[in-house]
Scaffold this active site. Structure first.
Site, PDB file in Angstrom:
ATOM      1  CE1 TYR A  56       7.812  23.310  -9.002  1.00  9.33           C
ATOM      2  CE2 TYR A  56       7.364  24.170  -6.798  1.00  9.33           C
ATOM      3  CZ  TYR A  56       7.813  23.146  -7.625  1.00  9.33           C
ATOM      4  OH  TYR A  56       8.268  21.975  -7.085  1.00  9.33           O
ATOM      5  NE  ARG A  59      11.812  24.175 -11.575  1.00  7.93           N
ATOM      6  CZ  ARG A  59      11.538  23.016 -10.989  1.00  7.93           C
ATOM      7  NH1 ARG A  59      11.134  22.976  -9.727  1.00  7.93           N
ATOM      8  NH2 ARG A  59      11.664  21.901 -11.650  1.00  7.93           N
ATOM      9  CG  ASN A  91      12.694  15.429 -16.605  1.00  7.27           C
ATOM     10  OD1 ASN A  91      13.200  15.213 -15.514  1.00  7.27           O
ATOM     11  ND2 ASN A  91      13.316  15.177 -17.752  1.00  7.27           N
ATOM     12  CG  HIS A 108       8.135  13.257  -9.937  1.00  3.63           C
ATOM     13  ND1 HIS A 108       9.513  13.191  -9.860  1.00  3.63           N
ATOM     14  CD2 HIS A 108       7.672  12.178  -9.248  1.00  3.63           C
ATOM     15  CE1 HIS A 108       9.872  12.119  -9.152  1.00  3.63           C
ATOM     16  NE2 HIS A 108       8.767  11.486  -8.783  1.00  3.63           N
ATOM     17  CB  CYS A 138     -14.433  26.239  -7.201  1.00  7.93           C
ATOM     18  SG  CYS A 138     -12.843  26.655  -6.456  1.00  7.93           S
ATOM     19  N   GLY A 175      19.298   9.862 -17.555  1.00  9.37           N
ATOM     20  CA  GLY A 175      19.471  11.180 -16.937  1.00  9.37           C
ATOM     21  C   GLY A 175      18.865  11.327 -15.567  1.00  9.37           C
ATOM     22  CG  ASN A 201      22.893   9.459 -15.487  1.00  9.18           C
ATOM     23  OD1 ASN A 201      22.133  10.332 -15.880  1.00  9.18           O
ATOM     24  ND2 ASN A 201      23.345   9.445 -14.238  1.00  9.18           N
ATOM     25  CG  LEU A 202      27.433  13.679 -17.306  1.00  9.14           C
ATOM     26  CD1 LEU A 202      27.628  13.800 -18.813  1.00  9.14           C
ATOM     27  CD2 LEU A 202      27.091  15.052 -16.716  1.00  9.14           C
TER      28      LEU A 202
HETATM   29  C1  BJW Z   1      23.086  14.055 -17.365  1.00 14.43           C
HETATM   30  C2  BJW Z   1      23.389  15.228 -18.013  1.00 14.43           C
HETATM   31  C3  BJW Z   1      23.473  15.153 -19.387  1.00 14.43           C
HETATM   32  C4  BJW Z   1      23.373  15.703 -15.962  1.00 14.43           C
HETATM   33  N1  BJW Z   1      23.295  13.993 -19.970  1.00 14.43           N
HETATM   34  N2  BJW Z   1      22.903  12.881 -17.895  1.00 14.43           N
HETATM   35  C5  BJW Z   1      12.939   5.218   1.009  1.00 14.43           C
HETATM   36  C6  BJW Z   1      12.286   4.361   0.158  1.00 14.43           C
HETATM   37  C7  BJW Z   1      11.217   4.795  -0.610  1.00 14.43           C
HETATM   38  C8  BJW Z   1      10.805   6.105  -0.545  1.00 14.43           C
HETATM   39  C9  BJW Z   1      11.456   6.959   0.305  1.00 14.43           C
HETATM   40  C10 BJW Z   1      12.494   6.521   1.078  1.00 14.43           C
HETATM   41  N3  BJW Z   1      12.888   7.559   1.840  1.00 14.43           N
HETATM   42  C11 BJW Z   1      12.160   8.629   1.523  1.00 14.43           C
HETATM   43  C12 BJW Z   1      11.277   8.287   0.599  1.00 14.43           C
HETATM   44  C13 BJW Z   1      10.288   9.174  -0.039  1.00 14.43           C
HETATM   45  C14 BJW Z   1      10.805  10.158  -1.044  1.00 14.43           C
HETATM   46  C15 BJW Z   1      12.235   9.899  -1.481  1.00 14.43           C
HETATM   47  O1  BJW Z   1      12.523   9.176  -2.416  1.00 14.43           O
HETATM   48  N4  BJW Z   1      13.197  10.542  -0.855  1.00 14.43           N
HETATM   49  C16 BJW Z   1      14.620  10.339  -1.201  1.00 14.43           C
HETATM   50  C17 BJW Z   1      15.341  11.667  -1.186  1.00 14.43           C
HETATM   51  C18 BJW Z   1      15.198   9.272  -0.297  1.00 14.43           C
HETATM   52  N5  BJW Z   1       9.927  10.064  -2.189  1.00 14.43           N
HETATM   53  C19 BJW Z   1       8.752  10.666  -2.203  1.00 14.43           C
HETATM   54  O2  BJW Z   1       8.356  11.342  -1.277  1.00 14.43           O
HETATM   55  C20 BJW Z   1       7.906  10.446  -3.436  1.00 14.43           C
HETATM   56  N6  BJW Z   1       6.627   9.971  -3.045  1.00 14.43           N
HETATM   57  C21 BJW Z   1       6.462   8.792  -2.454  1.00 14.43           C
HETATM   58  O3  BJW Z   1       7.385   8.046  -2.144  1.00 14.43           O
HETATM   59  O4  BJW Z   1       5.142   8.481  -2.256  1.00 14.43           O
HETATM   60  C22 BJW Z   1       4.817   7.339  -1.458  1.00 14.43           C
HETATM   61  C23 BJW Z   1       4.254   7.809  -0.160  1.00 14.43           C
HETATM   62  C24 BJW Z   1       3.486   8.947  -0.101  1.00 14.43           C
HETATM   63  C25 BJW Z   1       2.961   9.363   1.110  1.00 14.43           C
HETATM   64  C26 BJW Z   1       3.224   8.636   2.239  1.00 14.43           C
HETATM   65  C27 BJW Z   1       4.012   7.490   2.184  1.00 14.43           C
HETATM   66  C28 BJW Z   1       4.510   7.071   0.971  1.00 14.43           C
HETATM   67  C29 BJW Z   1       7.675  11.757  -4.169  1.00 14.43           C
HETATM   68  C30 BJW Z   1       8.927  12.282  -4.781  1.00 14.43           C
HETATM   69  C31 BJW Z   1       8.660  13.637  -5.411  1.00 14.43           C
HETATM   70  C32 BJW Z   1       9.911  14.218  -6.044  1.00 14.43           C
HETATM   71  N7  BJW Z   1       9.665  15.570  -6.393  1.00 14.43           N
HETATM   72  C33 BJW Z   1      10.737  16.326  -7.060  1.00 14.43           C
HETATM   73  C34 BJW Z   1      10.350  17.841  -7.129  1.00 14.43           C
HETATM   74  C35 BJW Z   1       9.000  18.104  -7.747  1.00 14.43           C
HETATM   75  C36 BJW Z   1       9.056  18.392  -9.202  1.00 14.43           C
HETATM   76  C37 BJW Z   1       9.887  19.639  -9.550  1.00 14.43           C
HETATM   77  O5  BJW Z   1       9.805  20.655  -8.855  1.00 14.43           O
HETATM   78  O6  BJW Z   1      10.595  19.606 -10.577  1.00 14.43           O
HETATM   79  O7  BJW Z   1      10.969  15.764  -8.374  1.00 14.43           O
HETATM   80  S1  BJW Z   1      12.339  16.171  -6.262  1.00 14.43           S
HETATM   81  C38 BJW Z   1      13.277  16.142  -7.736  1.00 14.43           C
HETATM   82  O8  BJW Z   1      13.987  14.872  -7.791  1.00 14.43           O
HETATM   83  C39 BJW Z   1      12.259  16.153  -8.894  1.00 14.43           C
HETATM   84  C40 BJW Z   1      12.838  15.091  -9.784  1.00 14.43           C
HETATM   85  O9  BJW Z   1      11.850  14.579 -10.665  1.00 14.43           O
HETATM   86  C41 BJW Z   1      13.397  14.084  -8.836  1.00 14.43           C
HETATM   87  C42 BJW Z   1      14.443  13.168  -9.428  1.00 14.43           C
HETATM   88  O10 BJW Z   1      15.587  13.894  -9.809  1.00 14.43           O
HETATM   89  P1  BJW Z   1      16.446  13.430 -11.069  1.00 14.43           P
HETATM   90  O11 BJW Z   1      15.623  13.583 -12.292  1.00 14.43           O
HETATM   91  O12 BJW Z   1      17.032  12.108 -10.826  1.00 14.43           O
HETATM   92  O13 BJW Z   1      17.566  14.590 -11.107  1.00 14.43           O
HETATM   93  P2  BJW Z   1      18.996  14.619 -10.395  1.00 14.43           P
HETATM   94  O14 BJW Z   1      19.448  16.026 -10.420  1.00 14.43           O
HETATM   95  O15 BJW Z   1      18.970  13.936  -9.101  1.00 14.43           O
HETATM   96  O16 BJW Z   1      19.920  13.733 -11.362  1.00 14.43           O
HETATM   97  C43 BJW Z   1      20.251  14.169 -12.670  1.00 14.43           C
HETATM   98  C44 BJW Z   1      21.154  13.111 -13.304  1.00 14.43           C
HETATM   99  O17 BJW Z   1      21.388  13.502 -14.642  1.00 14.43           O
HETATM  100  C45 BJW Z   1      22.529  13.001 -12.611  1.00 14.43           C
HETATM  101  O18 BJW Z   1      22.847  11.628 -12.396  1.00 14.43           O
HETATM  102  C46 BJW Z   1      23.506  13.610 -13.623  1.00 14.43           C
HETATM  103  O19 BJW Z   1      24.779  12.982 -13.658  1.00 14.43           O
HETATM  104  C47 BJW Z   1      22.781  13.365 -14.920  1.00 14.43           C
HETATM  105  N8  BJW Z   1      23.092  14.357 -15.942  1.00 14.43           N
HETATM  106  N9  BJW Z   1      23.577  16.223 -17.021  1.00 14.43           N
HETATM  107  C48 BJW Z   1      23.001  12.892 -19.230  1.00 14.43           C
HETATM  108  N10 BJW Z   1      23.791  16.261 -20.096  1.00 14.43           N
END
Ligand code: BJW
Length: 234
Positions: A56, A59, A91, A108, A138, A175, A201-202
């Site tokens: 981090y 970043r 984001n 997030h 603290c 996105g 989206n892309l």
């Molecule tokens: C373009 C482009 C251009 C490129 N123009 N487009 C089943 C059901 C429900 C939940 C779950 C499940 N199984 C597991 C879970 C839980 C889990 C989860 O979803 N896991 C999956 C992998 C299955 N989720 C969680 O744990 C979340 N919490 C939760 O569910 O709480 C409830 C709970 C809590 C406790 C107990 C029980 C329940 C929390 C999720 C936290 C995500 N954190 C991250 C990292 C932290 C932040 C950071 O460091 O930045 O967040 S992971 C990462 O993914 C980040 C992002 O915000 C997140 C989403 O990614 P995003 O934005 O979609 O990016 P990409 O790279 O995936 O996609 C980019 C897109 O852009 C692509 O499609 C490209 O084509 C496109 N693109 N260039 C337009 N120029």
């Protein structure tokens, strides 16, 4: 295009890609270089806090000098000229704010904030964090972490987001690959409440078939064009 009263815009990493930030799941994305279990879970942080701070810190440093792109600017224009717009971003960058958006939920967390796990204070933080950084509130060292939501943790403001999705007549998802819940479920939630749903989206996301309408291309091209249509540009 018909005017909408309540618009929810969900944004993901693809929106900031053309500002120079890596996405997560594209071939050269962050998860091609790091295992998410090491850097984006509380267990990973307990196991190796130094690695997570390095991840981090790098970043946070890379964020300096970044500028919002034409897609961020178009969304700020939508908010200013249309009203009834809320951006829910996955984001952690601050590019929506830099573009002028004010109605914004960082579900997030935020890269430029940290959280003291001892006293629960959140604070703006632009420098590196070390394992022994003391909390300015603290005074205790060893409890500071990035204010971001890791896997297994509850995203921020879920109650408010659910209420917004219940009232939305338009959901625009931009996105995001639709891999991560609960954000990936917003399209179904909004559609169940009667909203028109649009994907920008892309390429088709995991949930592409759930959207009423889709436009594929670079965010800097398709987002300003879509906003222009909503605002009635000629
Ligand atoms: C373009 C482009 C251009 C490129 N123009 N487009 C089943 C059901 C429900 C939940 C779950 C499940 N199984 C597991 C879970 C839980 C889990 C989860 O979803 N896991 C999956 C992998 C299955 N989720 C969680 O744990 C979340 N919490 C939760 O569910 O709480 C409830 C709970 C809590 C406790 C107990 C029980 C329940 C929390 C999720 C936290 C995500 N954190 C991250 C990292 C932290 C932040 C950071 O460091 O930045 O967040 S992971 C990462 O993914 C980040 C992002 O915000 C997140 C989403 O990614 P995003 O934005 O979609 O990016 P990409 O790279 O995936 O996609 C980019 C897109 O852009 C692509 O499609 C490209 O084509 C496109 N693109 N260039 C337009 N120029």
């Amino acid at each position: 295009m018909a005017r909408f009263r309540n618009i929810v815009v969900l944004t993901g990493a693809g929106l900031s890609a053309e500002s120079g930030l890596s996405t997560f799941r594209d071939p050269d994305g962050i998860w091609s270089k790091y295992d998410y279990q090491d850097v984006a879970t509380a267990e990973g942080f307990r196991r190796n806090p130094l690695l997570v701070h390095d991840f981090y810190n790098a970043r946070r440093r890379a964020h300096r000098g970044l500028r919002p792109n034409a897609a961020h600017v178009a969304l700020a224009r939508l908010e200013a000229e249309h009203g009834g717009v809320m951006i829910v971003t996955q984001n952690i960058d601050a590019l929506h704010e830099a573009a002028g958006s004010r109605s914004l939920i960082h579900m997030h967390g935020e890269l430029l904030k940290v959280l003291c796990t001892f006293c629960s204070h959140r604070m703006v933080w632009r420098d590196d964090l070390r394992v022994d950084t003391a909390c300015p509130f603290c005074g205790l060292p060893g409890g500071m972490r990035p204010d971001v939501v890791w896997f297994g943790e509850m995203p921020y403001e879920m109650g408010r987001i659910s209420a917004l999705l219940a009232a939305a007549d338009l959901l625009v998802s931009i996105g995001t690959s639709g891999n991560v819940y609960p954000a990936a479920g917003f399209v179904a939630e909004a559609a169940a409440n009667g909203a028109h749903t649009v994907e920008l989206n892309l390429e088709p996301s995991e949930g592409a078939s759930l959207f009423n309408e889709a436009h594929y291309g670079r965010a800097t091209e398709i987002v300003p064009a879509f906003v222009g249509r909503i605002l009635g540009d000629r």
